[in-house]
Each structure stands twice: as structure tokens, then as C-alpha cells.
Design a protein around this motif. Sequence first.
Motif, PDB file in Angstrom:
ATOM      1  N   LEU A  46       1.008  -1.246   0.015  1.00 43.69           N
ATOM      2  CA  LEU A  46      -0.069  -0.071  -0.011  1.00 43.69           C
ATOM      3  C   LEU A  46       0.988   1.251   0.073  1.00 43.69           C
ATOM      4  O   LEU A  46       0.437   2.146  -0.578  1.00 43.69           O
ATOM      5  CB  LEU A  46      -0.833   0.160   1.075  1.00 43.69           C
ATOM      6  N   HIS A  64     -14.030  -0.692  -9.992  1.00 42.70           N
ATOM      7  CA  HIS A  64     -14.178  -0.729  -8.740  1.00 42.70           C
ATOM      8  C   HIS A  64     -14.403  -1.538  -7.807  1.00 42.70           C
ATOM      9  O   HIS A  64     -13.916  -1.867  -6.531  1.00 42.70           O
ATOM     10  CB  HIS A  64     -14.860   0.661  -8.032  1.00 42.70           C
ATOM     11  N   GLN A  65     -15.485  -2.479  -8.437  1.00 40.64           N
ATOM     12  CA  GLN A  65     -15.651  -3.824  -7.696  1.00 40.64           C
ATOM     13  C   GLN A  65     -16.236  -4.590  -8.599  1.00 40.64           C
ATOM     14  O   GLN A  65     -16.324  -4.368  -9.856  1.00 40.64           O
ATOM     15  CB  GLN A  65     -16.485  -3.794  -6.472  1.00 40.64           C
ATOM     16  N   LYS A 102     -12.616  -8.461  -4.478  1.00 39.48           N
ATOM     17  CA  LYS A 102     -12.960  -8.604  -3.000  1.00 39.48           C
ATOM     18  C   LYS A 102     -13.269  -9.913  -2.369  1.00 39.48           C
ATOM     19  O   LYS A 102     -13.156  -9.927  -1.380  1.00 39.48           O
ATOM     20  CB  LYS A 102     -14.232  -7.689  -2.563  1.00 39.48           C
ATOM     21  N   VAL A 152      -8.638  -8.978  -1.412  1.00 43.05           N
ATOM     22  CA  VAL A 152      -8.603  -7.432  -1.114  1.00 43.05           C
ATOM     23  C   VAL A 152      -9.914  -6.806  -0.523  1.00 43.05           C
ATOM     24  O   VAL A 152     -10.897  -7.581  -0.782  1.00 43.05           O
ATOM     25  CB  VAL A 152      -7.882  -6.599  -2.287  1.00 43.05           C
ATOM     26  N   ASN A 153      -9.825  -5.629   0.040  1.00 43.94           N
ATOM     27  CA  ASN A 153     -11.041  -5.040   0.490  1.00 43.94           C
ATOM     28  C   ASN A 153     -11.783  -4.270  -0.492  1.00 43.94           C
ATOM     29  O   ASN A 153     -13.085  -4.231  -0.255  1.00 43.94           O
ATOM     30  CB  ASN A 153     -10.500  -4.253   1.669  1.00 43.94           C
ATOM     31  N   GLY A 162     -11.968  -3.805  -4.978  1.00 44.02           N
ATOM     32  CA  GLY A 162     -11.281  -3.759  -6.350  1.00 44.02           C
ATOM     33  C   GLY A 162     -12.055  -5.004  -7.277  1.00 44.02           C
ATOM     34  O   GLY A 162     -13.069  -5.531  -6.698  1.00 44.02           O
ATOM     35  N   MET A 204     -10.013   2.428  -8.704  1.00 45.16           N
ATOM     36  CA  MET A 204      -9.303   1.965  -7.719  1.00 45.16           C
ATOM     37  C   MET A 204      -8.072   2.983  -7.463  1.00 45.16           C
ATOM     38  O   MET A 204      -7.717   3.409  -8.572  1.00 45.16           O
ATOM     39  CB  MET A 204      -8.551   0.626  -7.883  1.00 45.16           C
ATOM     40  N   ASP A 219      -4.553   0.197  -4.200  1.00 48.57           N
ATOM     41  CA  ASP A 219      -5.580  -0.779  -4.161  1.00 48.57           C
ATOM     42  C   ASP A 219      -5.113  -1.794  -5.182  1.00 48.57           C
ATOM     43  O   ASP A 219      -5.148  -3.406  -5.092  1.00 48.57           O
ATOM     44  CB  ASP A 219      -6.902  -0.291  -4.569  1.00 48.57           C
TER      45      ASP A 219
END
Length: 471
Positions: free
Chosen positions: A78, A111-112, A270, A275-276, A278, A308, A312
Motif C-alpha cells: 500500500l 471499482h468492484q 473482493k 483485497v478489501n 477492487g 481503484m 488498491d
Amino acid sequence: MSEKHVVTMGQQFGRRSWAEPWKIKMVEPIKTMSAEERQKAIEGAGYNTFLLRSEDVYIDLLTDSGTSAMSDRQWAALMLGDEAYAGSRNFYDLEEAIRSYYGYKYVVPTHQGRGAEHLISQVAIEPGQLVPGNMYFTTTKLHQELAGGKFVDVIIDEAHDPASQHPFKGNVDLDKLEALIQRAGPEKIAYVSVAGTVNMAGGQPISMENIKAVRALTDKYGIRVYLDATRMMENAYFIQEREPGYQDKSVAEILKEFCSYTDGAWMSAKKDNLVNIGGWLALNHEDHFEAARNLVVVYEGLHTYGGMAGRDMAALAIGIQEAVQDDYVRARVGQVRYLGELLTDWGIPIVQPIGGHAIFLDARKIYEHIPQDQFPAQALAAHIYADSGVRGMERGVVSAGRNPETGEHNYPKLELVRLTIPRRVYTQAHMDVVAESVKAVYDRRKEAKGLKMVYEPKYLRFFQARFEPLA
Ligand SMILES: Cc1ncc(COP(=O)(O)O)c(C=O)c1O
Ligand SMILES: N[C@@H](Cc1ccc(O)cc1)C(=O)O
């Protein structure tokens, strides 16, 4: 039993257990609440576990989406985020990771998962076309519908039967698919939408043999196959475990071979990618890629970040490499299986075989006295929370929504509560606590009452609907 197989609880003598291939470096305290406080919280949430505050939850099994624990390498990455608007180094690392592990040519970041579902649906569906698939997923189907398409379920019948022990309940029924293509005409089919594993069927896998056959059939008619790769690494593990000829192949090899029979994939990073936040869309054909790369700038962000941050994407590229390791996937699926085997041993009906990301309680059986229009699974999820602070989610008539043409509830055969295990987060002791709570609620099942819906939003109603208990 080969070393690759999970050693189960039943093997008392000479047992050689596996353990998670990581140790814990940082912890997040969680709190317990009194029974009165939990009852107040679930009432305040309208008996919908999505509306609870997470601080009121003891063990959170709502979802495995965005809830993974990242590794020290991911956290370190990160700090190496290249936060450039255009051409971030982290995008090229991500593109490289997707190309090498999934094998697709072109990558569009999002983004997801939903962002990627939106793009693929908009570029690949003409209004009026059909989209056959191996069982619906809520957001996937909605995006297909918003693009003017109609989802048609072509999964094998066994997938709708919680008790069936079929090892690949995610398989496409080739006869159903071919009959649909012939009835509608190949030009009426936008693409075949294949998911591995199948979330709504209980995290059930699709076999390599089946995807090869889907490829051969669609080639005959010139139809593309797009994959929902959200939990495809877990699917690859089941192939390694169950399908003849794959025992000596690594999860990474199996993943790549499987993807090679498809034309592209969308991903909620996700989940499987640890990852939290993406997502991504990856494609082999230039026409859909170009259209999606153009559309991403309208809805998500530039085509080298897609919603992202650079950091990310850095964590995501590493997550892909970590999640495809055999010992990681074995421990991941093994933990789910540990919980499922405890419940099965205690006679509690769950979807069989135990899937990759979650245990699905068979609410239709557990609350057999509650009719489906009184939302038995919704009630069961609320009762488990009230018992122990364990949060699961309804996967039944509320999730299935209404038929857009008739306005009636869709009544799915599966009326389930999902207890979803986040990756690398909880211990075996947490699983014991969960199992004991489910057992306590199961033992009181005869006293349970259904619910009535008092608020219903238009889209994806399960997220925000509110309920009250029936007297
Ligand atoms: C199988 C599957 N596909 C797609 C999605 C959509 O992904 P996201 O939640 O990242 O938008 C999810 C979860 O929502 C999922 O479980
Ligand atoms: N995909 C995530 C989040 C989600 C949950 C339910 C849905 O119907 C849609 C999205 C999951 O399966 O948990």
C-alpha cells in the motif's frame, strides 16, 4: 486419503492435520453483547442482517466480500501505490498478474465486481437477447436486465436440490443450453454466463469436463462464453480434489486451463483476490475490450485505474499470487468444510456437498412449518443473530425478488441462510461458536415464527427491506 485432501475431524487416529499457512500479526478486538441488546439491535434493523451495524456483530459471516485479512506483503505494498491519474505502475503490475494467472489478453480495472458486470453487460448484450447461465446471481442478473437482456437458468437440476451429493453442482446442463440456442436461434444469445463457483447454489463448482463441453457447444454456434471468476480459485481447488486427471496439477495450472475455455471474465476481487475493494474485466477479443475500455471512463474512472487507487491495485496484484497457492486454498476451503461437517454431524440440514465459501443452512427444512411467503430464511438469519451475535444472510425468496412481468415474488427452490467465511480472518474456535449457536436455534425450531415485509425497495430488495415478526 491423499495429502492434498483435507483431513477431517473424523480421523482420530494417526491423524495429520493441516493448518493455515500463515500466523496472526495484528488483531481487531470484537465484543459480545447481551441477549437483550442483540434483540434490540435486530428489531432496529427490521430483521434484516444487512441493516445491522457491524459493531453490534460478534462473528460476522454476512459475506466473504471485501472482508479478507490482507497479508503483511499486501499492507507493505500500500505504501508503494503510484497514485498517478494516468498510467499508474500498479495497473501494469495488475495487468501482468491477471495475464499470467488467468491467461486473458486485455484488462479493464473496475471499482468492484458490479462495475465489471455493468461494462460486460452493456458491451455484449443487445436489447431482447437472452443470457443463459449456471444459476442467477443477484447483481449479475440485474445488470443483464438493465442492458435489455433476459437471464435464462441452464444449470443442472441437481443444483436446485440441497441434498444432492453431485460433485459438480455448478455444471451447465448441455441439453438445456442447446435446446435454448435452437429454440431462440444463436443470434438471440448474447453469450453464455458461467460462474465458478456458483454462489447461489451453495458455492458449488463446475467441472473442467463441463466447461470444455460448453466451449465445444458454443463454438458450434459462434457464441462467446464469459466467466464470473469471483471464486474461480476455489472452483479450481474442487477440480483438483474431485476430477480425475487433475490430482497432480496445481490450482494455478487448473485455473489457467479453465479460463482458456472462456472468452473473458469479470471479477469481484473482493473475494478470491484477497483485497478489501477492487474488480476487473479481462477479455480476449478486441471488439468487446475496446468498447469496455471506452465505457469504463464514463462510469468508473480512467482505464488504468477504473475506480481503484494505485495502492488498491498494488495489493490486488499480490493478492492474486497469494490466493492461487495450493496450501492457501486448501486451508480456506478446509475451514468452511470444518464448520459444515460439525453441522452435518449434528443432523442440521445444510446444502451438500459443502461448498467453497460458505455454509448454506436449509431454512425450508429447518423451518418447515413457515411458508415461503413468510420468509423462513430471513427469520432464521435474524434468530441466529439474536442467539449469539453471529451474522449470516438470507438467500431465498427475499433475494430472488419479483418477476418483472407479473410483479409476483419469485419463489426459488432454495430457501437458505448463508454463513459466509471471510478469508484468513477467523479461527477454528470461532467456527465452534458458530456451530453451537446454529444448533441452539435448530433445537428451538418448532417455536419459530415467520415475518412480514413492511418495506420493500425497488432494486436488490434484500439489502434494504424491513420486516416485522408475525404474531
Ligand atoms: C458470484 C458473484 N458475482 C459478482 C458479484 C458482484 O461483485 P461486487 O460485490 O464486488 O460488486 C458478487 C458479489 O457481489 C458475487 O458473489
Ligand atoms: N457478492 C457479495 C456481496 C453481495 C451479497 C449479496 C448479493 O445478493 C449481492 C452482493 C456476496 O456474495 O456476499
